[in-house]
Design a protein around this motif. Structure first.
Motif, PDB file in Angstrom:
ATOM      1  N   GLU A   1       0.828  -1.201   0.000  1.00  0.00           N
ATOM      2  CA  GLU A   1       0.000   0.000   0.000  1.00  0.00           C
ATOM      3  C   GLU A   1       0.869   1.260   0.000  1.00  0.00           C
ATOM      4  OE1 GLU A   1      -4.044  -1.528   2.286  1.00  0.00           O
ATOM      5  OE2 GLU A   1      -2.304  -0.913   3.493  1.00  0.00           O
ATOM      6  N   ALA A   2       1.979   1.213   0.717  1.00  0.00           N
ATOM      7  CA  ALA A   2       2.872   2.367   0.746  1.00  0.00           C
ATOM      8  C   ALA A   2       3.473   2.637  -0.623  1.00  0.00           C
ATOM      9  CB  ALA A   2       3.970   2.139   1.786  1.00  0.00           C
ATOM     10  N   GLN A   3       3.838   1.588  -1.336  1.00  0.00           N
ATOM     11  CA  GLN A   3       4.398   1.755  -2.676  1.00  0.00           C
ATOM     12  C   GLN A   3       3.370   2.317  -3.650  1.00  0.00           C
ATOM     13  OE1 GLN A   3       7.528   1.324  -3.982  1.00  0.00           O
ATOM     14  NE2 GLN A   3       8.234   1.051  -1.871  1.00  0.00           N
ATOM     15  N   LEU A   4       2.118   1.867  -3.519  1.00  0.00           N
ATOM     16  CA  LEU A   4       1.060   2.321  -4.428  1.00  0.00           C
ATOM     17  C   LEU A   4       0.475   3.663  -4.017  1.00  0.00           C
ATOM     18  CD1 LEU A   4      -0.832  -1.084  -4.913  1.00  0.00           C
ATOM     19  CD2 LEU A   4       0.710   0.035  -6.533  1.00  0.00           C
ATOM     20  N   GLY A   5       0.637   4.003  -2.738  1.00  0.00           N
ATOM     21  CA  GLY A   5       0.047   5.248  -2.243  1.00  0.00           C
ATOM     22  C   GLY A   5      -1.449   5.148  -2.081  1.00  0.00           C
ATOM     23  N   LEU A   6      -1.958   3.933  -1.918  1.00  0.00           N
ATOM     24  CA  LEU A   6      -3.396   3.686  -1.795  1.00  0.00           C
ATOM     25  C   LEU A   6      -3.648   2.609  -0.760  1.00  0.00           C
ATOM     26  CD1 LEU A   6      -4.327   3.517  -5.584  1.00  0.00           C
ATOM     27  CD2 LEU A   6      -5.129   5.282  -4.008  1.00  0.00           C
ATOM     28  N   GLN A   7      -4.812   2.690  -0.114  1.00  0.00           N
ATOM     29  CA  GLN A   7      -5.216   1.624   0.795  1.00  0.00           C
ATOM     30  C   GLN A   7      -5.954   0.565  -0.008  1.00  0.00           C
ATOM     31  OE1 GLN A   7      -7.079   2.970   4.406  1.00  0.00           O
ATOM     32  NE2 GLN A   7      -8.057   0.980   4.804  1.00  0.00           N
ATOM     33  N   LEU A   8      -5.553  -0.678   0.172  1.00  0.00           N
ATOM     34  CA  LEU A   8      -6.141  -1.768  -0.599  1.00  0.00           C
ATOM     35  C   LEU A   8      -7.218  -2.528   0.183  1.00  0.00           C
ATOM     36  CD1 LEU A   8      -2.824  -3.142  -2.164  1.00  0.00           C
ATOM     37  CD2 LEU A   8      -4.533  -1.675  -3.268  1.00  0.00           C
ATOM     38  N   PHE A   9      -7.138  -2.492   1.500  1.00  0.00           N
ATOM     39  CA  PHE A   9      -8.091  -3.219   2.339  1.00  0.00           C
ATOM     40  C   PHE A   9      -8.630  -2.298   3.426  1.00  0.00           C
ATOM     41  CE2 PHE A   9      -5.293  -6.610   0.794  1.00  0.00           C
ATOM     42  CZ  PHE A   9      -6.217  -7.528   0.300  1.00  0.00           C
ATOM     43  N   ASN A  10      -9.905  -2.499   3.726  1.00  0.00           N
ATOM     44  CA  ASN A  10     -10.490  -1.930   4.932  1.00  0.00           C
ATOM     45  C   ASN A  10     -10.387  -3.000   6.007  1.00  0.00           C
ATOM     46  OD1 ASN A  10     -11.434   0.587   3.799  1.00  0.00           O
ATOM     47  ND2 ASN A  10     -12.995  -0.631   2.709  1.00  0.00           N
ATOM     48  N   ARG A  11      -9.722  -2.664   7.103  1.00  0.00           N
ATOM     49  CA  ARG A  11      -9.486  -3.644   8.153  1.00  0.00           C
ATOM     50  C   ARG A  11     -10.261  -3.248   9.411  1.00  0.00           C
ATOM     51  NH1 ARG A  11      -4.891  -1.908   5.757  1.00  0.00           N
ATOM     52  NH2 ARG A  11      -3.336  -3.357   4.945  1.00  0.00           N
ATOM     53  N   THR A  12     -10.976  -4.203   9.942  1.00  0.00           N
ATOM     54  CA  THR A  12     -11.580  -4.039  11.262  1.00  0.00           C
ATOM     55  C   THR A  12     -11.257  -5.299  12.048  1.00  0.00           C
ATOM     56  OG1 THR A  12     -13.711  -5.097  10.743  1.00  0.00           O
ATOM     57  CG2 THR A  12     -13.479  -2.744  10.199  1.00  0.00           C
ATOM     58  N   THR A  13     -11.625  -5.294  13.301  1.00  0.00           N
ATOM     59  CA  THR A  13     -11.378  -6.488  14.120  1.00  0.00           C
ATOM     60  C   THR A  13     -12.246  -7.652  13.694  1.00  0.00           C
ATOM     61  OG1 THR A  13     -12.989  -5.681  15.741  1.00  0.00           O
ATOM     62  CG2 THR A  13     -10.665  -5.125  16.117  1.00  0.00           C
ATOM     63  N   ARG A  14     -13.292  -7.361  12.898  1.00  0.00           N
ATOM     64  CA  ARG A  14     -14.238  -8.421  12.535  1.00  0.00           C
ATOM     65  C   ARG A  14     -14.112  -8.870  11.089  1.00  0.00           C
ATOM     66  NH1 ARG A  14     -20.126  -6.901  14.646  1.00  0.00           N
ATOM     67  NH2 ARG A  14     -20.401  -9.072  13.998  1.00  0.00           N
ATOM     68  N   GLU A  15     -13.618  -7.989  10.190  1.00  0.00           N
ATOM     69  CA  GLU A  15     -13.569  -8.374   8.782  1.00  0.00           C
ATOM     70  C   GLU A  15     -12.498  -7.584   8.024  1.00  0.00           C
ATOM     71  OE1 GLU A  15     -17.254  -7.545   6.859  1.00  0.00           O
ATOM     72  OE2 GLU A  15     -17.215  -5.410   7.366  1.00  0.00           O
ATOM     73  N   VAL A  16     -12.147  -8.160   6.870  1.00  0.00           N
ATOM     74  CA  VAL A  16     -11.218  -7.521   5.935  1.00  0.00           C
ATOM     75  C   VAL A  16     -11.940  -7.427   4.596  1.00  0.00           C
ATOM     76  CG1 VAL A  16      -9.028  -7.702   4.706  1.00  0.00           C
ATOM     77  CG2 VAL A  16      -9.169  -8.428   7.091  1.00  0.00           C
TER      78      VAL A  16
END
Length: 300
Positions: A42-57
């Motif tokens: 994600e740092a290389q792309l400059g974008l977030q690829l996943f939404n992360r929570t304690t319950r789901e990805v």
């Protein structure tokens, strides 16, 4: 971007499993290592690829776009790498080899025949040229490698000696030297010599041997091929110093051939451009020529 294959494979697995722990089990990494791979990607792309929570990805829009196109890219890359890897065992294609005249006539035909029998898919294409032209074609990359007489300048070449053979005397059977079992170089003093010309890789070696042994015999004729020498000796035009490999397999019916002492050898050499690796197919041809030459070793 400094994106690694491991990062892409880890992303692909997380996109499929939506679980970092299961991805770790699948790719042989710990859960923190999987998380680190995704963070670095994600740092290389400059974008977030996943939404992360304690319950789901879940995949972001950017993650969905990458996940949709990545399998085709990785499959194409795998196919490309497999295609290149197959070159290591390839036995089909053309290898261009240049050789000087005596070798073209007396070594390379056996090599070509052996190649056809052993590697039917490998075409060994021979270019028959004078030594200087052989070396020029090697250095220019026109051919994969050359088969030559020991070159005087090896700075730009990688060379391997595959055969060492002596020079010998050829003369009419009525000549005084024909009565000797062994002839010394000094015995050639004053005799008219019929020699290969300076386009031959052997001439430099013959001239040096004559000078080293104090022979000042006149060079009556200079020609380009051993066959011409044999005809001129038949006509009584002199005697000759020739490489042993230049003799026909069945010998010379109308001429006498005698060893010259002390023995003076010439080296037959395979040569390709220095710092330019042969292709696997050309390496196969190189080893084939070396093997055929080993069967032609000249006894002292």
């Amino acid at each position: 971007m400094n994106v690694t294959l491991r990062q892409l494979h880890v992303f692909q697995s997380v996109a499929a499993t939506r679980n970092f722990s299961r991805t770790g089990d699948a790719v042989g990494l710990t859960q923190p290592a999987v998380s680190r791979c995704i963070t670095e990607l994600e740092a290389q792309l400059g974008l977030q690829l996943f939404n992360r929570t304690t319950r789901e990805v879940t995949l972001t829009d950017a993650g969905q776009r990458l996940a949709a196109r990545l399998p085709r890219v990785l499959e194409e890359l795998d196919n490309t790498l497999l295609d290149v890897q197959e070159m290591a065992t390839a036995r089909r294609g053309r290898v261009r080899v240049a050789s000087s005249p005596t070798l073209s006539a007396n070594l390379m035909p056996d090599c070509i025949a052996h190649c056809q029998a052993t590697y039917p898919g490998l075409e060994l294409l021979m270019l028959d040229r004078i030594q200087s032209a052989v070396l020029a074609s090697v250095l220019s990359g026109e051919v994969d490698f050359g088969v030559v007489i020991d070159p005087s300048d090896r700075e730009a070449l990688h060379c391997e000696t595959i055969l060492t053979e002596p020079f010998c005397l050829a003369c009419p059977p009525t000549h005084r030297l024909a009565r000797k079992r062994n002839v010394r170089w000094a015995d050639l003093q004053g005799e008219p010599l019929v020699l290969l010309d300076h386009d031959s890789g052997s001439r430099r070696l013959i001239d040096r041997a004559l000078a080293d042994h104090g022979v000042a015999g006149p060079v009556a004729h200079e020609v380009g091929h051993p066959t011409t020498i044999f005809r001129m000796l038949d006509a009584g035009l002199g005697i000759s110093v020739i490489p042993t490999l230049a003799l026909p397999p069945d010998g010379l019916a109308h001429l006498a051939v005698r060893p010259l002492l002390p023995r003076v050898d010439r080296d037959i050499v395979l040569a390709h451009r220095r710092h330019r690796a042969l292709s696997p197919l050309a390496q196969t041809a190189w080893e084939l020529v070396r093997g055929v030459a080993a069967q032609r070793l000249i006894k002292p």
